[in-house]
Design a protein around this motif. Structure first.
Motif, PDB file in Angstrom:
ATOM      1  N   GLU A 145      40.894 -85.251  47.403  1.00  0.00           N
ATOM      2  CA  GLU A 145      41.807 -84.542  46.499  1.00  0.00           C
ATOM      3  C   GLU A 145      42.262 -85.408  45.329  1.00  0.00           C
ATOM      4  O   GLU A 145      42.675 -84.880  44.310  1.00  0.00           O
ATOM      5  CB  GLU A 145      43.033 -84.051  47.277  1.00  0.00           C
ATOM      6  CG  GLU A 145      42.711 -83.017  48.340  1.00  0.00           C
ATOM      7  CD  GLU A 145      42.181 -81.734  47.744  1.00  0.00           C
ATOM      8  OE1 GLU A 145      42.759 -81.256  46.751  1.00  0.00           O
ATOM      9  OE2 GLU A 145      41.169 -81.234  48.257  1.00  0.00           O
ATOM     10  N   ARG A 146      42.191 -86.710  45.467  1.00  0.00           N
ATOM     11  CA  ARG A 146      42.677 -87.579  44.383  1.00  0.00           C
ATOM     12  C   ARG A 146      41.900 -87.374  43.100  1.00  0.00           C
ATOM     13  O   ARG A 146      42.477 -87.364  42.019  1.00  0.00           O
ATOM     14  CB  ARG A 146      42.612 -89.037  44.804  1.00  0.00           C
ATOM     15  CG  ARG A 146      43.655 -89.406  45.804  1.00  0.00           C
ATOM     16  CD  ARG A 146      43.616 -90.865  46.106  1.00  0.00           C
ATOM     17  NE  ARG A 146      44.658 -91.191  47.050  1.00  0.00           N
ATOM     18  CZ  ARG A 146      44.875 -92.392  47.502  1.00  0.00           C
ATOM     19  NH1 ARG A 146      44.110 -93.392  47.108  1.00  0.00           N
ATOM     20  NH2 ARG A 146      45.850 -92.628  48.345  1.00  0.00           N
ATOM     21  N   TRP A 147      40.586 -87.251  43.198  1.00  0.00           N
ATOM     22  CA  TRP A 147      39.781 -87.035  42.005  1.00  0.00           C
ATOM     23  C   TRP A 147      40.141 -85.726  41.339  1.00  0.00           C
ATOM     24  O   TRP A 147      40.344 -85.663  40.126  1.00  0.00           O
ATOM     25  CB  TRP A 147      38.286 -87.041  42.346  1.00  0.00           C
ATOM     26  CG  TRP A 147      37.731 -88.415  42.411  1.00  0.00           C
ATOM     27  CD1 TRP A 147      37.484 -89.133  43.541  1.00  0.00           C
ATOM     28  CD2 TRP A 147      37.385 -89.248  41.316  1.00  0.00           C
ATOM     29  NE1 TRP A 147      36.997 -90.364  43.211  1.00  0.00           N
ATOM     30  CE2 TRP A 147      36.918 -90.459  41.842  1.00  0.00           C
ATOM     31  CE3 TRP A 147      37.416 -89.084  39.942  1.00  0.00           C
ATOM     32  CZ2 TRP A 147      36.492 -91.502  41.040  1.00  0.00           C
ATOM     33  CZ3 TRP A 147      36.988 -90.122  39.138  1.00  0.00           C
ATOM     34  CH2 TRP A 147      36.531 -91.309  39.678  1.00  0.00           C
ATOM     35  N   GLU A 148      40.189 -84.684  42.132  1.00  0.00           N
ATOM     36  CA  GLU A 148      40.495 -83.366  41.569  1.00  0.00           C
ATOM     37  C   GLU A 148      41.884 -83.358  40.947  1.00  0.00           C
ATOM     38  O   GLU A 148      42.078 -82.863  39.843  1.00  0.00           O
ATOM     39  CB  GLU A 148      40.389 -82.304  42.660  1.00  0.00           C
ATOM     40  CG  GLU A 148      40.550 -80.907  42.141  1.00  0.00           C
ATOM     41  CD  GLU A 148      40.293 -79.849  43.199  1.00  0.00           C
ATOM     42  OE1 GLU A 148      40.675 -78.704  42.944  1.00  0.00           O
ATOM     43  OE2 GLU A 148      39.737 -80.163  44.257  1.00  0.00           O
ATOM     44  N   MET A 149      42.856 -83.926  41.640  1.00  0.00           N
ATOM     45  CA  MET A 149      44.219 -83.942  41.118  1.00  0.00           C
ATOM     46  C   MET A 149      44.315 -84.790  39.860  1.00  0.00           C
ATOM     47  O   MET A 149      44.955 -84.399  38.883  1.00  0.00           O
ATOM     48  CB  MET A 149      45.205 -84.455  42.164  1.00  0.00           C
ATOM     49  CG  MET A 149      46.650 -84.427  41.677  1.00  0.00           C
ATOM     50  SD  MET A 149      47.814 -85.045  42.871  1.00  0.00           S
ATOM     51  CE  MET A 149      48.002 -83.600  43.875  1.00  0.00           C
ATOM     52  N   GLY A 150      43.662 -85.941  39.840  1.00  0.00           N
ATOM     53  CA  GLY A 150      43.705 -86.809  38.667  1.00  0.00           C
ATOM     54  C   GLY A 150      43.084 -86.162  37.444  1.00  0.00           C
ATOM     55  O   GLY A 150      43.657 -86.204  36.349  1.00  0.00           O
ATOM     56  N   LEU A 151      41.929 -85.546  37.633  1.00  0.00           N
ATOM     57  CA  LEU A 151      41.266 -84.864  36.519  1.00  0.00           C
ATOM     58  C   LEU A 151      42.108 -83.700  36.014  1.00  0.00           C
ATOM     59  O   LEU A 151      42.253 -83.496  34.799  1.00  0.00           O
ATOM     60  CB  LEU A 151      39.885 -84.373  36.943  1.00  0.00           C
ATOM     61  CG  LEU A 151      38.831 -85.460  37.176  1.00  0.00           C
ATOM     62  CD1 LEU A 151      37.618 -84.876  37.882  1.00  0.00           C
ATOM     63  CD2 LEU A 151      38.435 -86.105  35.867  1.00  0.00           C
ATOM     64  N   THR A 152      42.662 -82.940  36.939  1.00  0.00           N
ATOM     65  CA  THR A 152      43.450 -81.771  36.561  1.00  0.00           C
ATOM     66  C   THR A 152      44.743 -82.171  35.858  1.00  0.00           C
ATOM     67  O   THR A 152      45.124 -81.569  34.844  1.00  0.00           O
ATOM     68  CB  THR A 152      43.733 -80.903  37.800  1.00  0.00           C
ATOM     69  OG1 THR A 152      42.482 -80.572  38.410  1.00  0.00           O
ATOM     70  CG2 THR A 152      44.475 -79.640  37.439  1.00  0.00           C
ATOM     71  N   LEU A 153      45.419 -83.178  36.379  1.00  0.00           N
ATOM     72  CA  LEU A 153      46.640 -83.648  35.721  1.00  0.00           C
ATOM     73  C   LEU A 153      46.348 -84.188  34.323  1.00  0.00           C
ATOM     74  O   LEU A 153      47.049 -83.870  33.360  1.00  0.00           O
ATOM     75  CB  LEU A 153      47.318 -84.732  36.556  1.00  0.00           C
ATOM     76  CG  LEU A 153      48.163 -84.257  37.714  1.00  0.00           C
ATOM     77  CD1 LEU A 153      48.602 -85.437  38.567  1.00  0.00           C
ATOM     78  CD2 LEU A 153      49.367 -83.498  37.216  1.00  0.00           C
ATOM     79  N   GLU A 158      32.906 -81.489  47.274  1.00  0.00           N
ATOM     80  CA  GLU A 158      33.836 -81.073  48.325  1.00  0.00           C
ATOM     81  C   GLU A 158      34.383 -82.256  49.124  1.00  0.00           C
ATOM     82  O   GLU A 158      35.540 -82.295  49.464  1.00  0.00           O
ATOM     83  CB  GLU A 158      33.135 -80.079  49.259  1.00  0.00           C
ATOM     84  CG  GLU A 158      34.063 -79.262  50.120  1.00  0.00           C
ATOM     85  CD  GLU A 158      35.034 -78.418  49.317  1.00  0.00           C
ATOM     86  OE1 GLU A 158      36.185 -78.287  49.758  1.00  0.00           O
ATOM     87  OE2 GLU A 158      34.668 -77.893  48.255  1.00  0.00           O
ATOM     88  N   GLY A 159      33.577 -83.246  49.431  1.00  0.00           N
ATOM     89  CA  GLY A 159      34.032 -84.371  50.249  1.00  0.00           C
ATOM     90  C   GLY A 159      34.594 -85.535  49.461  1.00  0.00           C
ATOM     91  O   GLY A 159      34.906 -86.572  50.027  1.00  0.00           O
ATOM     92  N   ALA A 160      34.743 -85.401  48.165  1.00  0.00           N
ATOM     93  CA  ALA A 160      35.176 -86.516  47.323  1.00  0.00           C
ATOM     94  C   ALA A 160      36.658 -86.818  47.456  1.00  0.00           C
ATOM     95  O   ALA A 160      37.115 -87.856  47.028  1.00  0.00           O
ATOM     96  CB  ALA A 160      34.834 -86.244  45.864  1.00  0.00           C
TER      97      ALA A 160
END
Length: 135
Positions: free
Chosen positions: A101-109, A97-99
């Motif tokens: 949005e960049r990680w989540e967005m990068g992985l998802t993209l 949760e605290g990591a």
């Protein structure tokens, strides 16, 4: 050729469209979030949404890749799809949760792009293996 042999290509087309929509969702969502009420933004950007979308992606991938692989038996498609699903799954389930949005967005993209490539390759291999009848 039987009509059922063309079905994987249709599912790959759907898969490509959904992969493209996923990428658009990830790129456009930050801009859209500034324009919609907080309640809608919370729902669209929430973890639950990405987890449900991942489940839909998984079902669509199975519907496209299993029949396609049965036709062409090329390992490149499952490898690409597996990589895409792994990245999408990591973005949906593993980013703390605290990591940020960049990680989540990068992985998802990255996952969405790999899935689009996998669907395109699957579609091309299905057409090479069993081209549609002319006429």
């Amino acid at each position: 050729m039987e009509r059922s042999l063309a079905a994987p290509s249709r599912w790959d087309g759907v898969g490509q469209l959904l992969s493209a929509l996923c990428v658009v969702h990830c790129v456009v969502l930050p801009a859209v979030l500034g324009l919609v009420p907080a309640a809608a933004a919370r729902w669209l950007g929430g973890e639950g949404t990405h987890r449900w979308l991942f489940a839909l992606v998984l079902l669509g991938a199975l519907a496209a890749f299993i029949p396609g692989w049965r036709l062409h038996r090329r390992g490149v498609v499952p490898v690409l799809a597996g990589g895409g699903l792994a990245l999408l799954g990591a973005g949906a389930f593993l980013v703390p949760e605290g990591a940020g949005e960049r990680w989540e967005m990068g992985l998802t993209l990255g996952g969405g792009l790999l899935m689009a490539v996998a669907h395109g390759r699957n579609r091309a291999l299905c057409r090479e293996c069993c081209p549609p009848e002319a006429g």
